[in-house]
Scaffold this motif. Structure first.
Motif, PDB file in Angstrom:
ATOM      1  N   ASN A 154      -4.235  15.362 -17.137  1.00 38.60           N
ATOM      2  CA  ASN A 154      -3.732  14.024 -17.408  1.00 38.60           C
ATOM      3  C   ASN A 154      -4.213  13.585 -18.785  1.00 38.60           C
ATOM      4  O   ASN A 154      -4.724  14.401 -19.562  1.00 38.60           O
ATOM      5  CB  ASN A 154      -4.144  13.036 -16.306  1.00 38.60           C
ATOM      6  N   LEU A 155      -4.048  12.317 -19.103  1.00 39.55           N
ATOM      7  CA  LEU A 155      -4.378  11.849 -20.450  1.00 39.55           C
ATOM      8  C   LEU A 155      -5.873  11.860 -20.742  1.00 39.55           C
ATOM      9  O   LEU A 155      -6.283  11.694 -21.889  1.00 39.55           O
ATOM     10  CB  LEU A 155      -3.814  10.433 -20.652  1.00 39.55           C
ATOM     11  N   HIS A 156      -6.708  12.081 -19.729  1.00 42.41           N
ATOM     12  CA  HIS A 156      -8.146  12.203 -19.974  1.00 42.41           C
ATOM     13  C   HIS A 156      -8.519  13.592 -20.496  1.00 42.41           C
ATOM     14  O   HIS A 156      -9.633  13.802 -20.954  1.00 42.41           O
ATOM     15  CB  HIS A 156      -8.929  11.912 -18.694  1.00 42.41           C
ATOM     16  N   PHE A 160      -4.675  18.131 -23.606  1.00 44.08           N
ATOM     17  CA  PHE A 160      -3.377  17.531 -23.292  1.00 44.08           C
ATOM     18  C   PHE A 160      -3.067  16.405 -24.270  1.00 44.08           C
ATOM     19  O   PHE A 160      -1.947  16.301 -24.779  1.00 44.08           O
ATOM     20  CB  PHE A 160      -3.387  17.016 -21.854  1.00 44.08           C
ATOM     21  N   ARG A 161      -4.066  15.574 -24.565  1.00 43.00           N
ATOM     22  CA  ARG A 161      -3.871  14.496 -25.541  1.00 43.00           C
ATOM     23  C   ARG A 161      -3.532  15.064 -26.916  1.00 43.00           C
ATOM     24  O   ARG A 161      -2.649  14.560 -27.607  1.00 43.00           O
ATOM     25  CB  ARG A 161      -5.119  13.622 -25.641  1.00 43.00           C
ATOM     26  N   LEU A 164       0.062  16.100 -27.184  1.00 41.91           N
ATOM     27  CA  LEU A 164       0.967  14.960 -27.361  1.00 41.91           C
ATOM     28  C   LEU A 164       0.828  14.355 -28.752  1.00 41.91           C
ATOM     29  O   LEU A 164       1.819  13.937 -29.362  1.00 41.91           O
ATOM     30  CB  LEU A 164       0.683  13.903 -26.293  1.00 41.91           C
ATOM     31  N   GLU A 165      -0.396  14.311 -29.268  1.00 45.01           N
ATOM     32  CA  GLU A 165      -0.625  13.711 -30.587  1.00 45.01           C
ATOM     33  C   GLU A 165      -0.010  14.536 -31.711  1.00 45.01           C
ATOM     34  O   GLU A 165       0.192  14.033 -32.817  1.00 45.01           O
ATOM     35  CB  GLU A 165      -2.123  13.529 -30.810  1.00 45.01           C
ATOM     36  N   ARG A 170       6.627  14.473 -26.058  1.00 42.86           N
ATOM     37  CA  ARG A 170       6.228  13.152 -25.561  1.00 42.86           C
ATOM     38  C   ARG A 170       6.178  13.200 -24.040  1.00 42.86           C
ATOM     39  O   ARG A 170       6.988  13.885 -23.402  1.00 42.86           O
ATOM     40  CB  ARG A 170       7.233  12.078 -26.000  1.00 42.86           C
ATOM     41  N   ASP A 171       5.254  12.462 -23.464  1.00 47.32           N
ATOM     42  CA  ASP A 171       5.168  12.340 -22.011  1.00 47.32           C
ATOM     43  C   ASP A 171       6.097  11.220 -21.563  1.00 47.32           C
ATOM     44  O   ASP A 171       5.992  10.082 -22.043  1.00 47.32           O
ATOM     45  CB  ASP A 171       3.725  12.047 -21.602  1.00 47.32           C
ATOM     46  N   LEU A 174       4.389   8.062 -20.091  1.00 54.20           N
ATOM     47  CA  LEU A 174       3.741   7.256 -21.126  1.00 54.20           C
ATOM     48  C   LEU A 174       4.772   6.532 -21.981  1.00 54.20           C
ATOM     49  O   LEU A 174       4.572   5.377 -22.376  1.00 54.20           O
ATOM     50  CB  LEU A 174       2.861   8.165 -21.985  1.00 54.20           C
ATOM     51  N   PRO A 180       0.965   4.466 -15.214  1.00 56.35           N
ATOM     52  CA  PRO A 180       1.031   5.867 -14.801  1.00 56.35           C
ATOM     53  C   PRO A 180       1.857   6.067 -13.544  1.00 56.35           C
ATOM     54  O   PRO A 180       2.153   5.130 -12.802  1.00 56.35           O
ATOM     55  CB  PRO A 180      -0.440   6.230 -14.563  1.00 56.35           C
ATOM     56  N   HIS A 199       4.009  16.326 -14.845  1.00 55.47           N
ATOM     57  CA  HIS A 199       4.577  15.662 -16.018  1.00 55.47           C
ATOM     58  C   HIS A 199       5.972  16.185 -16.330  1.00 55.47           C
ATOM     59  O   HIS A 199       6.321  17.320 -15.989  1.00 55.47           O
ATOM     60  CB  HIS A 199       3.690  15.900 -17.247  1.00 55.47           C
TER      61      HIS A 199
END
Length: 230
Positions: A154-156, A160-161, A164-165, A170-171, A174, A180, A199
């Motif tokens: 997940n985004l934690h 994974f972050r 996306l960055e 893109r999620d 989000l 969520p 996702h």
């Protein structure tokens, strides 16, 4: 729609009912086995989504194989497109008026199977959106990418972050900006799912119109349903 089928135990008629009632065009499944595919066929899935590509069985399967069903005939498909120490990633190319879309069903390794492979699997998902992906025929040059599945993150999760960055994917949850969509665990107790590890990831140029979770008996995940447009 995407759904983790819990070692192939998810209820096949219920999956089909969701596909039909929600007018699903592409279905990504994880943790599939031959028994579930047989039950889906007997329930009538191939009359609704007639085209199937499934990942081959490997020693690294995460509880089963990955599969993709489509209402539209793909112009090209491949049962395994990533060098990934996890369940093989099947991929389809689908032609639309706006351009060719590549669609994949994914299930990177979970943390209990090794932290290094956990992060590496998530990192390599971004390769599916590469314009120069070796497994895809040059003549098709997909303009858009949709990746669906149990990402075990997940985004934690920093990897994974970071994916996306990078801006290539893109999620969808989000992107909607409405909170969520937890998918795990799905059980018969009164507690709702707690974490968002399933996702649907999309490339730039795809707009997310809606998303919701859906329960399927005998799966330990909620499914995700989303409406996308270009």
């Amino acid at each position: 729609m995407t759904l983790n089928c819990r070692y192939g135990k998810a209820d096949a008629p219920s999956i089909l009912e969701q596909v039909q009632s929600q007018n699903v065009d592409v279905l990504a499944l994880q943790e599939v086995n031959s028994t579930l595919l047989t039950h889906l066929r007997k329930a009538g899935m191939r009359r609704t989504l007639p085209y199937l590509v499934e990942g081959p069985q490997t020693k690294n399967d995460n509880g089963g194989r990955n599969a993709l069903f489509s209402r539209q005939e793909p112009i090209w498909s491949q049962p395994a497109v990533l060098d990934l120490e996890a369940s093989a990633v099947p991929l389809m190319l689908l032609r639309t008026q706006a351009g060719t879309i590549r669609v994949a069903s994914v299930h990177p390794r979970s943390p209990q199977r090794g932290a290094k492979q956990w992060g590496l699997g998530i990192e390599r998902l971004a390769q599916l959106s590469s314009e120069n992906m070796e497994a895809v025929p040059d003549m098709e040059s997909p303009a858009f990418t949709i990746i669906m599945g149990d990402c075990n993150a997940n985004l934690h999760h920093p990897t994974f972050r970071a994916m996306l960055e990078s801006g290539r994917l893109r999620d969808t949850s989000l992107s909607l900006g409405c909170g969520p969509h937890p998918t795990f665990p799905h059980c018969r107790a009164l507690l709702p799912p707690l974490i968002e590890i399933d996702h649907i990831l999309v490339s730039q140029g795809i707009r997310v119109k809606s998303m919701k979770t859906t329960g399927v008996p005998d799966s330990d995940h909620y499914g995700l349903l989303t409406e996308l447009c270009i």
